[in-house]
Design a protein around this motif. Structure first.
Motif, short mmCIF file in Angstrom:
data_model
loop_
_atom_site.label_atom_id
_atom_site.label_comp_id
_atom_site.label_asym_id
_atom_site.label_seq_id
_atom_site.Cartn_x
_atom_site.Cartn_y
_atom_site.Cartn_z
N GLY A 117 22.84 46.37 -14.90
CA GLY A 117 23.38 45.02 -14.81
C GLY A 117 22.81 44.33 -13.59
O GLY A 117 22.95 44.82 -12.47
N ILE A 118 22.15 43.19 -13.79
CA ILE A 118 21.41 42.57 -12.69
C ILE A 118 22.18 41.46 -11.99
O ILE A 118 21.68 40.89 -11.01
CB ILE A 118 20.06 42.03 -13.17
CG1 ILE A 118 20.25 40.81 -14.09
CG2 ILE A 118 19.25 43.12 -13.87
CD1 ILE A 118 18.96 40.05 -14.37
N GLU A 119 23.38 41.15 -12.44
CA GLU A 119 24.12 40.04 -11.83
C GLU A 119 24.33 40.29 -10.34
O GLU A 119 24.88 41.30 -9.93
CB GLU A 119 25.48 39.84 -12.51
CG GLU A 119 26.23 38.64 -11.95
CD GLU A 119 27.63 38.49 -12.51
OE1 GLU A 119 28.23 37.41 -12.33
OE2 GLU A 119 28.14 39.45 -13.12
N GLY A 120 23.87 39.36 -9.52
CA GLY A 120 24.05 39.44 -8.08
C GLY A 120 23.09 40.38 -7.36
O GLY A 120 23.09 40.44 -6.13
N VAL A 121 22.27 41.12 -8.12
CA VAL A 121 21.38 42.10 -7.49
C VAL A 121 19.98 42.08 -8.10
O VAL A 121 19.23 43.05 -7.98
CB VAL A 121 21.96 43.53 -7.58
CG1 VAL A 121 23.18 43.68 -6.69
CG2 VAL A 121 22.29 43.90 -9.02
N GLU A 122 19.60 41.00 -8.76
CA GLU A 122 18.33 40.99 -9.49
C GLU A 122 17.15 41.33 -8.58
O GLU A 122 16.31 42.18 -8.91
CB GLU A 122 18.10 39.64 -10.16
CG GLU A 122 16.79 39.60 -10.95
CD GLU A 122 16.60 38.31 -11.74
OE1 GLU A 122 15.59 38.21 -12.45
OE2 GLU A 122 17.48 37.42 -11.65
N SER A 123 17.06 40.68 -7.42
CA SER A 123 15.93 40.94 -6.53
C SER A 123 15.97 42.36 -5.98
O SER A 123 14.92 42.97 -5.72
CB SER A 123 15.92 39.93 -5.37
OG SER A 123 17.12 40.03 -4.61
N LEU A 124 17.15 42.90 -5.83
CA LEU A 124 17.32 44.25 -5.29
C LEU A 124 16.87 45.32 -6.28
O LEU A 124 16.24 46.32 -5.91
CB LEU A 124 18.79 44.47 -4.91
CG LEU A 124 19.18 45.76 -4.21
CD1 LEU A 124 18.45 45.89 -2.88
CD2 LEU A 124 20.69 45.79 -3.98
N VAL A 125 17.16 45.11 -7.57
CA VAL A 125 16.88 46.15 -8.57
C VAL A 125 15.58 45.91 -9.34
O VAL A 125 15.17 46.76 -10.13
CB VAL A 125 18.05 46.27 -9.57
CG1 VAL A 125 19.34 46.59 -8.85
CG2 VAL A 125 18.20 45.02 -10.43
#
Length: 225
Positions: A117-125
């Motif tokens: 789930g990339i919500e709020g962490v797209e750049s991180l993951v």
């Protein structure tokens, strides 16, 4: 490919019996994370008999690693999300967002098919998802720039009325750019133009606002062709 996501607390049927119904028409049965997680061995053994169950694990839960191993032991696909503050303790909310990377790495060790789930962490993951070709799981109304297999989470109803909007009030208010523009975040199955755009994703996951079998079958009719 299509799937249905459910929250166990929102359905009025046995979660396994409901899953068998879903399995007749869908490729995936996704069980969303809530306050109470499923650890009951009897339930897990019954779920194991349904093909392509995806269990969601919140990375900020203190028992996230334990849950990964438990669910992987039953052969379930794993979906790692950061975690909804509503479902986390005060201690868990204080965990840093980058904890999700450690949980993803452990999920890859435990299971072959990983959703993130990339919500709020797209750049991180982004890097780890692209490098290992994991499934980027994002919300309808959210952009996804990750170059990998994509699954989109689509809250929907055949018709959006006041009751449907009221039941999704918390979800809508958590969207950063929500200003009453609900059509950008939840789908009416009468919106044929949006349905055609959504079909461009590798996997379309419907979340039925009204979780009954009629609504499930209506989703199948719209997305199975």
């Amino acid at each position: 490919m299509i799937g249905i996501a459910i929250k166990p607390s929102k359905i009025n049927e046995d979660i396994v019996d409901f899953g068998h119904f879903i399995g007749r028409y869908f490729d995936y049965y996704i069980i969303d994370a809530e306050n109470e997680v499923i650890k009951d061995e009897e339930i897990l053994e019954r779920l194991e008999k349904i093909s392509k169950v995806v269990m969601t694990v919140q990375a900020k839960r203190v028992d996230a690693f334990e849950l990964l191993e438990l669910y992987a032991s039953y052969g379930f696909d794993l979906c790692v999300v950061l975690g909804n503050k509503q479902y986390l303790t005060e201690k868990e909310r204080k965990f840093k967002n980058y904890r999700i990377l450690d949980v993803i790495k452990e999920a890859m060790r435990c299971s072959r098919d990983i959703w993130v789930g990339i919500e709020g962490v797209e750049s991180l993951v982004k890097d780890i998802v692209e490098e290992h070709n994991l499934i980027a799981y994002y919300l309808y109304g959210q952009e996804c720039s990750i170059n990998s297999k994509r699954a989109i989470y689509v809250p929907y109803a055949t018709k959006i009325n006041e009751n449907a909007l009221e039941s999704m009030k918390g979800y809508l208010n958590r969207r950063k750019n929500y200003r009453g523009n609900w059509r950008d975040f939840i789908l009416s199955l009468n919106d044929e133009e949006s349905i055609e755009r959504i079909k461009n994703n590798d996997i379309v996951v419907g979340y039925p606002i009204i979780p009954n079998k009629e609504e499930i079958l209506n989703f199948v009719r719209c997305f199975s062709v």
